[in-house]
Design an enzyme around this catalytic site. Structure first.
Site, PDB file in Angstrom:
ATOM      1  N   HIS A 156       0.740  -1.124   0.034  1.00  0.00           N
ATOM      2  CA  HIS A 156      -0.048  -0.261   0.007  1.00  0.00           C
ATOM      3  C   HIS A 156       0.873   1.016  -0.033  1.00  0.00           C
ATOM      4  O   HIS A 156       0.226   2.421  -0.107  1.00  0.00           O
ATOM      5  CB  HIS A 156      -1.079  -0.044   1.194  1.00  0.00           C
ATOM      6  CG  HIS A 156      -0.321  -0.027   2.663  1.00  0.00           C
ATOM      7  ND1 HIS A 156       0.017  -0.723   3.510  1.00  0.00           N
ATOM      8  CD2 HIS A 156      -0.018   1.201   3.128  1.00  0.00           C
ATOM      9  CE1 HIS A 156       0.312  -0.295   4.484  1.00  0.00           C
ATOM     10  NE2 HIS A 156       0.202   1.142   4.420  1.00  0.00           N
TER      11      HIS A 156
ATOM     12  N   ASP B  32      -0.181  -7.657   1.376  1.00  0.00           N
ATOM     13  CA  ASP B  32       0.531  -6.207   1.468  1.00  0.00           C
ATOM     14  C   ASP B  32       1.977  -6.172   1.529  1.00  0.00           C
ATOM     15  O   ASP B  32       2.638  -5.406   2.388  1.00  0.00           O
ATOM     16  CB  ASP B  32       0.069  -5.692   2.993  1.00  0.00           C
ATOM     17  CG  ASP B  32      -0.088  -4.112   2.991  1.00  0.00           C
ATOM     18  OD1 ASP B  32       0.070  -3.461   1.901  1.00  0.00           O
ATOM     19  OD2 ASP B  32      -0.121  -3.501   4.183  1.00  0.00           O
TER      20      ASP B  32
ATOM     21  N   SER C 123       4.595   2.244   7.655  1.00  0.00           N
ATOM     22  CA  SER C 123       4.361   1.249   6.812  1.00  0.00           C
ATOM     23  C   SER C 123       5.701   0.668   6.034  1.00  0.00           C
ATOM     24  O   SER C 123       6.404   1.398   5.292  1.00  0.00           O
ATOM     25  CB  SER C 123       3.587   1.548   5.954  1.00  0.00           C
ATOM     26  OG  SER C 123       1.964   1.589   5.940  1.00  0.00           O
TER      27      SER C 123
END
Length: 378
Positions: A94, A134, A213
């Site tokens: 993402h 992810d 992230s």
């Protein structure tokens, strides 16, 4: 009053919020695997300072730019880390994909050797991304970096609650930040950006925020045990519930993306909904825990093994349910009580692997062996 918690992906800039209330314990989608064994000897004795000193050079800031349909670009910022001496970098999908689009341009930035700031941006090649886990892979030319520090991959399978962990990343745009805490829980079933189940997620109370992230989560040996990916929050900020994809999942996906640009997952071909005691009583199933099979795909491994879907509809408190099918109660002895449980069990298997599926059929317990198929995860 019901909680409004959501899972937030940790991209810098505008927060990408997944409305997955099902991620949380209150809904049961985050499952807890309980282990009775006590923790063994500590993995290591490195302090967060030691870990940062040894590993910060292998962590990068990831900056991705997306070309908009109107020609106006937008961007995101996250973290990543060097996974090999030939320049492969792991991050989150993402961070470098958005709304079905791969980033048009990706650069990574290393911490300066002096520790006084960040170096010059280095162009990174987009190798591939897997929305189901992810996980994404980038690559830089090692000669473009003044030096390359591949991080050591550890193991998450033997993690115990309470073990110390350390995270390095770029939260809220503050480059190369180190935070520390403990493993708060193991065996969490996380929800990926496309709604798939990521099994065996790691929960930590180390401060994790937007921009973390794709960054590494270390154990006290200074080895990477997970890729930080999301937080559970009511406010949009860190509240002590951070989650990481286990490193075994990340490296398995990375190897496949490098080899072929595709990721393949095990495939069963059966789906359904979880039972509770009230539903089981109304349907007169004879067991109050399991997954009531409502669909079996034609030609799938489940179909070939003889697993049966329901064939009639029954109204229960005004809601239609498909009845008459098998009830899956366990896979290789591990209980199955919901669609998430089933997905988690299958997603951690390999295509071609044979599993034993315990069933209740017409009130009688039985089992079948199923050789799992393969499906593309990209």
């Amino acid at each position: 009053m019901k909680s409004s918690r959501t899972a937030v992906l940790l991209v810098g800039g505008a927060l990408a919020v997944l409305a997955v209330v099902a991620l949380l314990l209150a809904t049961g989608v985050i499952s807890v695997t309980t282990g009775g064994s006590q923790a063994t000897a500590s993995r290591g004795s490195l302090t967060p300072m030691d870990i940062f000193s040894r590993n910060a050079a292998g962590v990068v800031e990831v900056r991705a730019t997306f070309a908009g349909g109107s020609g106006i670009g937008d961007s995101s910022m996250g973290s990543g880390f060097v996974a090999s001496a030939d320049g492969y970098i792991l991050t989150n999908a993402h961070v470098v994909t958005k709304n079905g689009r791969d980033a048009a341009n990706v650069v990574v930035v290393f911490r300066e050797a002096t520790g006084s700031g960040t170096g010059s941006p280095i162009r990174a090649e987009f190798i591939g991304a897997d929305q189901n886990s992810d996980v994404a892979v980038l690559k830089i030319d090692p000669e473009d970096a003044s030096s390359l520090t591949p991080l050591v991959m550890g193991e998450s399978v033997d993690l115990q609650e309470g073990e110390p962990v350390t995270a390095i990343g770029n939260p809220l745009g503050l480059s190369f930040t180190v935070t520390s805490g403990i493993v708060s829980a193991i065996g969490r079933n996380l929800t990926s950006p496309n709604g798939a189940v990521i099994p065996n997620g790691i929960q930590t109370d180390a401060a994790i925020n937007s921009g973390n992230s794709g960054g590494p989560l270390f154990d006290s040996n200074g080895e990477v045990i997970g890729v930080n990916t999301m937080i559970a929050t009511q406010s949009g900020g860190s509240q002590g519930l951070g989650f990481a994809v286990p490193i075994e999942t990340a490296t398995r996906v990375m190897d496949q993306l490098i080899a072929s640009g595709e990721v393949h997952y095990a495939f069963l071909g059966a789906s359904g909904h979880g039972l509770n005691s009230d539903l089981a009583s109304v349907l007169d199933i004879g067991v109050d825990q399991g997954l009531l099979v409502v669909r079996v795909e034609a030609g799938s491994p489940a179909a070939e093994a003889g697993i049966r879907a329901g064939s009639r509809y029954v109204l229960v408190q005004g809601q239609p349910f498909v009845a008459g099918g098998d009830v899956i109660t366990a896979i290789d002895g591990q209980p199955v009580g919901s669609a998430v449980d089933l997905a988690a069990q299958i997603n951690q298997r390999e295509p071609g692997e044979t599993i034993t599926v315990d069933l209740v059929r017409n009130g009688e317990a039985t089992s079948v062996d199923v050789t799992l198929g393969s499906r593309s995860g990209n």
